[in-house]
Design a protein around this motif. Structure first.
Motif, mmCIF file in Angstrom:
data_model
loop_
_atom_site.group_PDB
_atom_site.id
_atom_site.type_symbol
_atom_site.label_atom_id
_atom_site.label_comp_id
_atom_site.label_asym_id
_atom_site.label_seq_id
_atom_site.Cartn_x
_atom_site.Cartn_y
_atom_site.Cartn_z
ATOM 1 N N GLY A 262 -17.286 2.101 -10.237
ATOM 2 C CA GLY A 262 -18.219 3.094 -9.724
ATOM 3 C C GLY A 262 -17.525 3.990 -8.729
ATOM 4 N N ALA A 263 -18.065 4.064 -7.511
ATOM 5 C CA ALA A 263 -17.533 4.980 -6.503
ATOM 6 C C ALA A 263 -16.172 4.532 -5.979
ATOM 7 C CB ALA A 263 -18.530 5.110 -5.353
ATOM 8 N N VAL A 264 -16.029 3.257 -5.629
ATOM 9 C CA VAL A 264 -14.777 2.775 -5.034
ATOM 10 C C VAL A 264 -13.628 2.920 -6.020
ATOM 11 C CG1 VAL A 264 -13.582 0.778 -4.066
ATOM 12 C CG2 VAL A 264 -15.977 1.191 -3.478
ATOM 13 N N LYS A 265 -13.814 2.453 -7.222
ATOM 14 C CA LYS A 265 -12.747 2.463 -8.224
ATOM 15 C C LYS A 265 -12.398 3.865 -8.687
ATOM 16 C CE LYS A 265 -10.176 0.678 -11.653
ATOM 17 N NZ LYS A 265 -9.962 1.886 -12.459
ATOM 18 N N ASN A 266 -13.343 4.795 -8.663
ATOM 19 C CA ASN A 266 -13.087 6.149 -9.176
ATOM 20 C C ASN A 266 -12.035 6.898 -8.371
ATOM 21 O OD1 ASN A 266 -13.819 8.073 -11.257
ATOM 22 N ND2 ASN A 266 -14.717 9.329 -9.638
ATOM 23 N N THR A 267 -11.781 6.474 -7.137
ATOM 24 C CA THR A 267 -10.735 7.125 -6.345
ATOM 25 C C THR A 267 -9.347 6.864 -6.916
ATOM 26 O OG1 THR A 267 -10.571 5.236 -4.843
ATOM 27 C CG2 THR A 267 -12.076 7.010 -4.204
ATOM 28 N N PHE A 268 -9.222 5.879 -7.818
ATOM 29 C CA PHE A 268 -7.923 5.582 -8.436
ATOM 30 C C PHE A 268 -7.396 6.799 -9.193
ATOM 31 C CE2 PHE A 268 -5.394 2.605 -11.383
ATOM 32 C CZ PHE A 268 -4.372 2.479 -10.442
ATOM 33 N N GLY A 269 -8.289 7.701 -9.579
ATOM 34 C CA GLY A 269 -7.874 8.930 -10.238
ATOM 35 C C GLY A 269 -7.158 9.900 -9.328
ATOM 36 N N CYS A 270 -7.060 9.592 -8.045
ATOM 37 C CA CYS A 270 -6.252 10.400 -7.120
ATOM 38 C C CYS A 270 -4.783 9.996 -7.163
ATOM 39 C CB CYS A 270 -6.773 10.271 -5.690
ATOM 40 S SG CYS A 270 -8.405 11.005 -5.424
ATOM 41 N N VAL A 271 -4.502 8.858 -7.798
ATOM 42 C CA VAL A 271 -3.118 8.405 -7.955
ATOM 43 C C VAL A 271 -2.529 9.100 -9.171
ATOM 44 C CG1 VAL A 271 -1.641 6.415 -8.437
ATOM 45 C CG2 VAL A 271 -3.542 6.209 -6.828
ATOM 46 N N PHE A 272 -1.318 9.572 -9.027
ATOM 47 C CA PHE A 272 -0.709 10.401 -10.051
ATOM 48 C C PHE A 272 -0.183 9.607 -11.245
ATOM 49 C CE2 PHE A 272 3.421 12.249 -11.529
ATOM 50 C CZ PHE A 272 2.871 13.240 -12.324
ATOM 51 N N GLY A 273 -0.581 10.022 -12.441
ATOM 52 C CA GLY A 273 0.004 9.648 -13.713
ATOM 53 C C GLY A 273 0.419 8.208 -13.909
ATOM 54 N N VAL A 274 1.705 8.040 -14.238
ATOM 55 C CA VAL A 274 2.231 6.725 -14.601
ATOM 56 C C VAL A 274 2.176 5.741 -13.444
ATOM 57 C CG1 VAL A 274 3.739 7.629 -16.387
ATOM 58 C CG2 VAL A 274 4.587 7.472 -14.049
ATOM 59 N N ASN A 275 1.996 6.237 -12.247
ATOM 60 C CA ASN A 275 1.931 5.336 -11.099
ATOM 61 C C ASN A 275 0.684 4.462 -11.128
ATOM 62 O OD1 ASN A 275 4.296 6.397 -9.312
ATOM 63 N ND2 ASN A 275 3.219 8.219 -10.014
ATOM 64 N N LYS A 276 -0.314 4.850 -11.887
ATOM 65 C CA LYS A 276 -1.489 4.003 -12.021
ATOM 66 C C LYS A 276 -1.155 2.746 -12.813
ATOM 67 C CE LYS A 276 -4.528 7.010 -13.570
ATOM 68 N NZ LYS A 276 -5.865 7.513 -13.940
ATOM 69 N N ALA A 277 -0.391 2.911 -13.888
ATOM 70 C CA ALA A 277 0.011 1.745 -14.676
ATOM 71 C C ALA A 277 0.900 0.818 -13.854
ATOM 72 C CB ALA A 277 0.745 2.187 -15.935
ATOM 73 N N SER A 278 1.824 1.386 -13.104
ATOM 74 C CA SER A 278 2.696 0.545 -12.282
ATOM 75 C C SER A 278 1.909 -0.169 -11.198
ATOM 76 C CB SER A 278 3.817 1.397 -11.653
ATOM 77 O OG SER A 278 3.293 2.376 -10.771
ATOM 78 N N SER A 279 0.805 0.432 -10.747
ATOM 79 C CA SER A 279 -0.047 -0.227 -9.756
ATOM 80 C C SER A 279 -0.681 -1.479 -10.341
ATOM 81 C CB SER A 279 -1.136 0.729 -9.269
ATOM 82 O OG SER A 279 -0.589 1.814 -8.545
ATOM 83 N N HIS A 280 -1.048 -1.418 -11.616
ATOM 84 C CA HIS A 280 -1.598 -2.610 -12.263
ATOM 85 C C HIS A 280 -0.565 -3.723 -12.329
ATOM 86 C CE1 HIS A 280 -5.671 -1.685 -13.575
ATOM 87 N NE2 HIS A 280 -5.287 -0.456 -13.838
ATOM 88 N N ALA A 281 0.694 -3.353 -12.505
ATOM 89 C CA ALA A 281 1.750 -4.366 -12.548
ATOM 90 C C ALA A 281 2.022 -4.926 -11.157
ATOM 91 C CB ALA A 281 3.020 -3.776 -13.146
ATOM 92 N N ARG A 282 1.990 -4.072 -10.145
ATOM 93 C CA ARG A 282 2.260 -4.510 -8.779
ATOM 94 C C ARG A 282 1.109 -5.344 -8.221
ATOM 95 N NH1 ARG A 282 2.961 0.338 -5.082
ATOM 96 N NH2 ARG A 282 3.335 -1.293 -3.531
ATOM 97 N N PHE A 283 -0.110 -4.963 -8.578
ATOM 98 C CA PHE A 283 -1.305 -5.644 -8.061
ATOM 99 C C PHE A 283 -2.057 -6.218 -9.260
ATOM 100 C CE2 PHE A 283 -0.288 -1.852 -5.545
ATOM 101 C CZ PHE A 283 0.088 -2.445 -4.353
ATOM 102 N N ALA A 284 -1.560 -7.340 -9.749
ATOM 103 C CA ALA A 284 -1.941 -7.820 -11.078
ATOM 104 C C ALA A 284 -3.264 -8.565 -11.131
ATOM 105 C CB ALA A 284 -0.829 -8.703 -11.642
ATOM 106 N N THR A 285 -3.752 -9.081 -10.021
ATOM 107 C CA THR A 285 -5.027 -9.803 -10.053
ATOM 108 C C THR A 285 -6.159 -8.892 -9.614
ATOM 109 O OG1 THR A 285 -4.946 -10.599 -7.761
ATOM 110 C CG2 THR A 285 -3.786 -11.913 -9.435
ATOM 111 N N ALA A 286 -7.367 -9.299 -9.943
ATOM 112 C CA ALA A 286 -8.530 -8.493 -9.560
ATOM 113 C C ALA A 286 -8.614 -8.331 -8.049
ATOM 114 C CB ALA A 286 -9.813 -9.139 -10.096
ATOM 115 N N GLU A 287 -8.255 -9.378 -7.314
ATOM 116 C CA GLU A 287 -8.362 -9.344 -5.854
ATOM 117 C C GLU A 287 -7.306 -8.439 -5.229
ATOM 118 O OE1 GLU A 287 -8.497 -12.075 -7.695
ATOM 119 O OE2 GLU A 287 -10.623 -12.539 -7.427
#
Length: 575
Positions: A262-287
Motif C-alpha cells: 500500500g502506502a509504505v511499500k509504494n515508496t520503493f518506486g523511488c529507488v532507481f531501476g536495477v537497484n530494486k532487485a539488488s535490494s531484494h537480494a541484500r534484504f532477503a527476508t520480509a522483516e
C-alpha cells in the motif's frame, strides 16, 4: 503516541466525476491541501540539501522552494551534496535535471557550516522527524505525483493506480494553485522505459490531459543515509531528489512477501531501476526488507498518501492477483496508519504485516488507535471495518512458522512457502529469470522450444533463439518493446525489437521473445502443458523467497504454495 487520522470515502465507480468528488472529499476531511502541506514533515535533509547544493544554490541559498540551507557541524540532519564527479560546479544555478542525466552521483550526509535554518534534536521530535528543515510546501513547490506503475498492465487488471484516481489528484492540485507538478515511478522491470509503462497503464494519457510532464525516473543518484536501521544508502530516482514533495498515490493490493502493499511499500518506486532487485537480494527476508522500506520512507517522506481502493487486488498479488471491488478511497499523512486501515478493512491483523511493524518501530507512523474520518463522523478502525470492510478479501491472514520450535527444526524445509510455476500458464518469456536478484539465478528456462499458435500470435523458437512473428493483434510487447528503448541487436535494423532478440521476422520490430504483444492477453493461460516447450524451473537451493519472479510474471504463471504441514504449523505450533 498521538492518534493518526485516515480519511475514508466510499466510491463504487471509476467514473471520473465520481472519483474526483471522492478524492476532493478525502482531502477536505484532512483539512485541505494547504493544511496538509503546512504540517508535512518533508523529505529528509539528505535529499533536501542534495537538491539545493546540486542546483548550485550555494550555502544557505534556497533552491526549488525547499528553504533549507546547511546546518552546523554539530547538528544531525541537514547534510550536503558531496559532488564527486568531474564537471560539477557549485557556483552556478544549473538545473538538477541536467545534473541527474550524467548518471549516478554520490551524495553525502556529512554536516557543513553556515546554516540558516534550525534543526531539532531527535529526542525532541515526534515520529523520527529529526534533522528536518523547517520548510513547508507551497504553491511554488515542485511536487511529484507517484502512482504505482509496477507493470505495463491495463487499468482493469487492478495492478496499478487507476488513471481516474491519478487524474483526480492532479486536477485538484492544479485547481488549488499547485502547478509545478511532475509524475513518475520506477517500474518493476528495469528494462522498461517509465513512459511506456505509464502509457500502457493509462497514466500517461491522464497526465497529458492535465499537462503534467513525466519526471526523471530514468537516472539514479546515490544518497548516503547513515542513520538507517537497515540501509545506509539508496540509489534514488532523480525526480525524487529534485522534488520538494511527493504525493504517494498507491494501490490497494496483496503482496506475497509482505502480505499487502500500500502506502509504505509504494515508496520503493523511488529507488532507481536495477537497484530494486539488488535490494531484494541484500534484504532477503520480509522483516529485513521491511526495515529497509521504513528507512526509505524516512528518507523520501511523502507529504500525502492517497490509496486507490475502488477496485483492489486480492490473491496472487501484486501483479497476478484478482481484481476485487472494495469501493473506497483512503488518504492520510501517515503511511503506516493508511496501511493499518487497509488491513482492518480486509480483516488482516496489522501487526502481521512487516512494513507496519517496522514502520511503527522506526518512527514512520503508527497503526494503533486510528481515527477514521468519514462524512458520517469519526470511527474507530474496527467500526470502519464493520461498515466498509470485506471478510472475503483474499489475503494471507495466518501467522507464519519462523522455525522457533527446535523439536521440529528438521522439518523447516517443509514448513516454508515457496514460489511454483504453473506449466499450463508459463509461456517461457524469461521475465522471471530477469527479475531474479540472486547471483547465478534461482530460476531458469528448460526444455525444447516449439511453435505454438495462440490468439493470432506465433511464438517461434529454434536452437535456443526464441523469436516472435508479427501479429496483427500485437501493437507492441507488454514489456514496452518497440519504442527503441531496448536494443534488439544487429538483426533488428533500427533496434526497435526486443532486448532478448525479437528477430527480423517482425516487420515493425514490435514483437517480443514470448510473442506476447497483445496476442496473449495478460493473465490468459491454457497453453498445452504436455508439449515439449520451454518453461521456468526453480533451483530451490538458491531461492531466497523474495518472490520477485512471482511479482513480475506477466502471465500469472507463478503462484506461492504453502504445504499442508506449513498450514498446520501456522495454526497449531506458533508460540
Amino acid at each position: 503516541m498521538e492518534k493518526s487520522k485516515v480519511a475514508l470515502v466510499r466510491c463504487d465507480s471509476y467514473e471520473q466525476e465520481k472519483v474526483e468528488a471522492a478524492v476532493r472529499q478525502v482531502i477536505d476531511l484532512l483539512g485541505g491541501f494547504e493544511q496538509i502541506f503546512s504540517a508535512a514533515r518533508g523529505k529528509d535533509a539528505a535529499l533536501r540539501e542534495a537538491a539545493s547544493r546540486m542546483a548550485g544554490g550555494g550555502e544557505g541559498e534556497e533552491a526549488g522552494g525547499s528553504g533549507c540551507g546547511t546546518v552546523p557541524a554539530a547538528a544531525d540532519g541537514c547534510g550536503r551534496a558531496e559532488l564527486l564527479e568531474d564537471g560539477w560546479q557549485t557556483g552556478k544555478r544549473e538545473t538538477l535535471d541536467a545534473a541527474i542525466v550524467s548518471g549516478e552521483t554520490r551524495l553525502s550526509m556529512e554536516a557543513v557550516a553556515g546554516n540558516k535554518c534550525e534543526t531539532v534534536p531527535e529526542a525532541e521530535t515526534p515520529a523520527g522527524k529529526s534533522g528536518k528543515c523547517g520548510a513547508f510546501l507551497n504553491q511554488e513547490s515542485r511536487l511529484v505525483l507517484k502512482p504505482n506503475l509496477l507493470a505495463k498492465t491495463p487499468p482493469e487488471k487492478a495492478c496499478t493506480t487507476h488513471p481516474a484516481v491519478f487524474q483526480a489528484v492532479g486536477k485538484l492540485l492544479q485547481d488549488a494553485g499547485y502547478r509545478n507538478l511532475k509524475y513518475g515511478d520506477s517500474p518493476g522491470n528495469p528494462m522498461l522505459r517509465v513512459e511506456k509503462v505509464a502509457e500502457g497503464c493509462g497514466i500517461k494519457a491522464a497526465a497529458d490531459a492535465l499537462g503534467i510532464p513525466i519526471g526523471d525516473f530514468e537516472h539514479g543518484i546515490r544518497v548516503d543515509f547513515p542513520q538507517g536501521r537497515a540501509a545506509d544508502h539508496f540509489i534514488v530516482c532523480g525526480e525524487a531528489v529534485a522534488a520538494d514533495g511527493i504525493i504517494n498515490i498507491c494501490k490497494m493490493k496483496t503482496h506475497q512477501l509482505e502480505r499487502i502493499t500500500g502506502a509504505v511499500k509504494n515508496t520503493f518506486g523511488c529507488v532507481f531501476g536495477v537497484n530494486k532487485a539488488s535490494s531484494h537480494a541484500r534484504f532477503a527476508t520480509a522483516e529485513t526488507f521491511a526495515k529497509m522500506i521504513a528507512d526509505l520512507n524516512r528518507l523520501v517522506s511523502p507529504a500525502l498518501h492517497i490509496m486507490d481502493g475502488i477496485v483492489a487486488m486480492e490473491g496472487n498479488g501484486p501483479q497476478g492477483g484478482t481484481p476485487k471491488a472494495m469501493n473506497v478511497i483512503l488518504a492520510s499523512t501517515d503511511p503506516v496508519a493508511l496501511d493499518g486501515l487497509f488491513c482492518h478493512l480486509v480483516y488482516l491483523k496489522p501487526e502481521l504485516v512487516p512494513t507496519n511493524v517496522t514502520g511503527m518501530a522506526q518512527g514512520v507512523g503508527t497503526y494503533e488507535d486510528l481515527q477514521v474520518i468519514t462524512a458520517e463522523g469519526v470511527l474507530t478502525a474496527e467500526e470502519a471495518a464493520a461498515r466498509y470492510g470485506d471478510r472475503s478479501f483474499g489475503v494471507q491472514r495466518s501467522k507464519e512458522y519462523r522455525g522457533r520450535l527446535e523439536a521440529v527444526r528438521f522439518l523447516a524445509p517443509f514448513l516454508e512457502k515457496k514460489p511454483i510455476v504453473r506449466p499450463d500458464a508459463c509461456i517461457g518469456c524469461g521475465v522471471c529469470v530477469q527479475a531474479c536478484p540472486v547471483e547465478g539465478k534461482a530460476i531458469h528456462l528448460q526444455g525444447q522450444a516449439v511453435r505454438v499458435v495462440k490468439s493470432g500470435a506465433h511464438i517461434v523458437a529454434s536452437e535456443g533463439k526464441r523469436r516472435a512473428a508479427s501479429s496483427p493483434a500485437s501493437g507492441g510487447c507488454p514489456f514496452g518493446i518497440g519504442d527503441g528503448s531496448l536494443d534488439a541487436g544487429g538483426d533488428s535494423p533500427n533496434h526497435k525489437g526486443c532486448s532478448l532478440d525479437a528477430g527480423t521476422d517482425s516487420p515493425n520490430h514490435k514483437g517480443c521473445l514470448p510473442g506476447n504483444g497483445g496476442g496473449l492477453p495478460g493473465g490468459q493461460s491454457g497453453l498445452p502443458a504436455s508439449e515439449n516447450r520451454r518453461i521456468a524451473r526453480y533451483d530451490y537451493s538458491k531461492c531466497i523467497k523474495c518472490y520477485c519472479c512471482q511479482e513480475m510474471c506477466p502471465q500469472d504463471a507463478i503462484t506461492v504454495k504453502k504445504s499442508l504441514l506449513a498450514r498446520l504449523a501456522d495454526r497449531n505450533w506458533r508460540i
